[in-house]
Scaffold this motif. Structure first.
Motif, mmCIF file in Angstrom:
data_model
loop_
_atom_site.group_PDB
_atom_site.id
_atom_site.type_symbol
_atom_site.label_atom_id
_atom_site.label_comp_id
_atom_site.label_asym_id
_atom_site.label_seq_id
_atom_site.Cartn_x
_atom_site.Cartn_y
_atom_site.Cartn_z
ATOM 1 N N VAL A 100 53.094 -13.199 72.279
ATOM 2 C CA VAL A 100 52.632 -12.642 73.565
ATOM 3 C C VAL A 100 51.244 -12.029 73.408
ATOM 4 C CG1 VAL A 100 53.066 -10.854 75.306
ATOM 5 C CG2 VAL A 100 54.946 -12.299 74.498
ATOM 6 N N SER A 101 51.015 -11.334 72.300
ATOM 7 C CA SER A 101 49.689 -10.742 72.053
ATOM 8 C C SER A 101 48.617 -11.815 71.975
ATOM 9 C CB SER A 101 49.698 -9.942 70.747
ATOM 10 O OG SER A 101 50.598 -8.873 70.831
ATOM 11 N N THR A 102 48.906 -12.902 71.277
ATOM 12 C CA THR A 102 47.944 -13.999 71.156
ATOM 13 C C THR A 102 47.695 -14.656 72.506
ATOM 14 O OG1 THR A 102 48.596 -14.404 68.868
ATOM 15 C CG2 THR A 102 47.487 -16.205 70.006
ATOM 16 N N PHE A 103 48.742 -14.805 73.292
ATOM 17 C CA PHE A 103 48.598 -15.384 74.637
ATOM 18 C C PHE A 103 47.708 -14.509 75.521
ATOM 19 C CE2 PHE A 103 50.155 -15.458 79.056
ATOM 20 C CZ PHE A 103 49.858 -16.774 79.379
ATOM 21 N N LEU A 104 47.965 -13.199 75.526
ATOM 22 C CA LEU A 104 47.218 -12.292 76.402
ATOM 23 C C LEU A 104 45.824 -11.959 75.884
ATOM 24 C CD1 LEU A 104 50.059 -9.789 77.380
ATOM 25 C CD2 LEU A 104 48.976 -11.486 78.874
ATOM 26 N N TRP A 105 45.713 -11.755 74.577
ATOM 27 C CA TRP A 105 44.449 -11.299 73.986
ATOM 28 C C TRP A 105 44.158 -12.100 72.712
ATOM 29 C CZ3 TRP A 105 48.520 -7.446 74.188
ATOM 30 C CH2 TRP A 105 48.612 -6.811 75.410
ATOM 31 N N PRO A 106 43.732 -13.345 72.846
ATOM 32 C CA PRO A 106 43.568 -14.218 71.670
ATOM 33 C C PRO A 106 42.548 -13.721 70.639
ATOM 34 C CG PRO A 106 42.689 -15.258 73.650
ATOM 35 C CD PRO A 106 43.395 -14.012 74.084
ATOM 36 N N ASN A 107 41.637 -12.840 71.035
ATOM 37 C CA ASN A 107 40.613 -12.369 70.107
ATOM 38 C C ASN A 107 40.883 -10.971 69.558
ATOM 39 O OD1 ASN A 107 39.024 -14.734 70.347
ATOM 40 N ND2 ASN A 107 38.349 -14.004 72.342
ATOM 41 N N SER A 108 42.045 -10.406 69.870
ATOM 42 C CA SER A 108 42.379 -9.061 69.387
ATOM 43 C C SER A 108 43.209 -9.162 68.109
ATOM 44 C CB SER A 108 43.174 -8.294 70.446
ATOM 45 O OG SER A 108 42.400 -8.102 71.606
ATOM 46 N N PRO A 109 42.691 -8.625 67.003
ATOM 47 C CA PRO A 109 43.453 -8.684 65.751
ATOM 48 C C PRO A 109 44.680 -7.774 65.790
ATOM 49 C CG PRO A 109 41.473 -7.376 65.458
ATOM 50 C CD PRO A 109 41.412 -7.944 66.847
ATOM 51 N N VAL A 110 45.730 -8.209 65.103
ATOM 52 C CA VAL A 110 46.964 -7.434 65.006
ATOM 53 C C VAL A 110 47.074 -6.874 63.592
ATOM 54 C CG1 VAL A 110 49.476 -7.501 65.136
ATOM 55 C CG2 VAL A 110 48.120 -8.860 66.738
ATOM 56 N N ILE A 111 47.266 -5.568 63.498
ATOM 57 C CA ILE A 111 47.475 -4.899 62.218
ATOM 58 C C ILE A 111 48.927 -4.477 62.160
ATOM 59 C CG2 ILE A 111 46.898 -2.913 60.788
ATOM 60 C CD1 ILE A 111 44.148 -2.924 62.200
ATOM 61 N N MET A 112 49.619 -4.898 61.125
ATOM 62 C CA MET A 112 51.042 -4.590 60.970
ATOM 63 C C MET A 112 51.205 -3.501 59.922
ATOM 64 S SD MET A 112 54.086 -5.597 61.885
ATOM 65 C CE MET A 112 55.737 -5.358 61.293
ATOM 66 N N ALA A 113 51.834 -2.393 60.319
ATOM 67 C CA ALA A 113 52.131 -1.326 59.345
ATOM 68 C C ALA A 113 53.218 -1.818 58.401
ATOM 69 C CB ALA A 113 52.592 -0.069 60.074
ATOM 70 N N GLN A 114 53.028 -1.586 57.138
ATOM 71 C CA GLN A 114 53.989 -2.016 56.120
ATOM 72 C C GLN A 114 54.500 -0.787 55.366
ATOM 73 O OE1 GLN A 114 54.974 -5.215 55.576
ATOM 74 N NE2 GLN A 114 53.629 -5.965 57.180
ATOM 75 N N SER A 115 55.788 -0.730 55.196
ATOM 76 C CA SER A 115 56.354 0.346 54.383
ATOM 77 C C SER A 115 56.777 -0.223 53.040
ATOM 78 C CB SER A 115 57.556 0.978 55.084
ATOM 79 O OG SER A 115 58.566 0.021 55.261
ATOM 80 N N THR A 116 56.953 0.651 52.092
ATOM 81 C CA THR A 116 57.417 0.232 50.769
ATOM 82 C C THR A 116 58.690 0.988 50.429
ATOM 83 O OG1 THR A 116 56.089 1.911 49.663
ATOM 84 C CG2 THR A 116 55.060 -0.226 49.981
ATOM 85 N N ALA A 117 59.482 0.400 49.552
ATOM 86 C CA ALA A 117 60.719 1.036 49.145
ATOM 87 C C ALA A 117 60.458 2.235 48.238
ATOM 88 C CB ALA A 117 61.622 0.030 48.433
ATOM 89 N N PHE A 118 59.290 2.264 47.564
ATOM 90 C CA PHE A 118 58.986 3.309 46.611
ATOM 91 C C PHE A 118 57.479 3.579 46.647
ATOM 92 C CE2 PHE A 118 57.762 4.717 42.339
ATOM 93 C CZ PHE A 118 58.648 5.747 42.124
ATOM 94 N N ALA A 119 57.100 4.855 46.788
ATOM 95 C CA ALA A 119 55.680 5.219 46.766
ATOM 96 C C ALA A 119 55.535 6.686 46.423
ATOM 97 C CB ALA A 119 55.029 4.939 48.115
ATOM 98 N N CYS A 120 54.515 7.014 45.665
ATOM 99 C CA CYS A 120 54.174 8.401 45.333
ATOM 100 C C CYS A 120 55.353 9.176 44.735
ATOM 101 C CB CYS A 120 53.643 9.115 46.565
ATOM 102 S SG CYS A 120 52.191 8.320 47.284
ATOM 103 N N GLY A 121 56.165 8.497 43.930
ATOM 104 C CA GLY A 121 57.278 9.141 43.259
ATOM 105 C C GLY A 121 58.513 9.353 44.111
ATOM 106 N N VAL A 122 58.506 8.824 45.322
ATOM 107 C CA VAL A 122 59.649 8.989 46.224
ATOM 108 C C VAL A 122 60.297 7.645 46.474
ATOM 109 C CG1 VAL A 122 60.379 9.750 48.514
ATOM 110 C CG2 VAL A 122 58.542 10.932 47.345
#
Length: 90
Positions: free
Chosen positions: A68-90
């Motif tokens: 839908v984003s590509t259909f509506l706004w073909p020139n707008s980049p999408v940034i996907m937040a990514q989480s990790t199972a382990f980071a900074c000792g947690v």
């Protein structure tokens, strides 16, 4: 202007941020999301500089948002937040 999208377990929420302020917000229950409901909800949004997306739901809903984003706004980049199972000792 940035389009911020958060896909939770029960709702999809979005906000339009400009100059650090969230100007407009919206919400849809996940069981009501389809290509058409997203197009209807977002078609008046001016092409964002960037679309930021976070999701704890299924890959299928991410694909739907992407198409839908590509259909509506073909020139707008999408940034996907990514989480990790382990980071900074947690």
């Amino acid at each position: 202007m940035r389009l911020l999208i958060d896909i939770g377990n029960t709702r999809l929420k979005w906000g339009i941020a400009d100059q650090g302020d969230i100007m407009t917000t919206g919400v849809l229950a996940n069981n009501h999301i389809s290509s058409q409901t997203l197009i209807d909800a977002w078609q008046a949004i001016v092409s964002p500089q960037v679309i930021a997306l976070s999701c704890v739901n299924s890959p299928e809903i991410i694909e739907l948002i992407g198409s839908v984003s590509t259909f509506l706004w073909p020139n707008s980049p999408v940034i996907m937040a990514q989480s990790t199972a382990f980071a900074c000792g947690v």
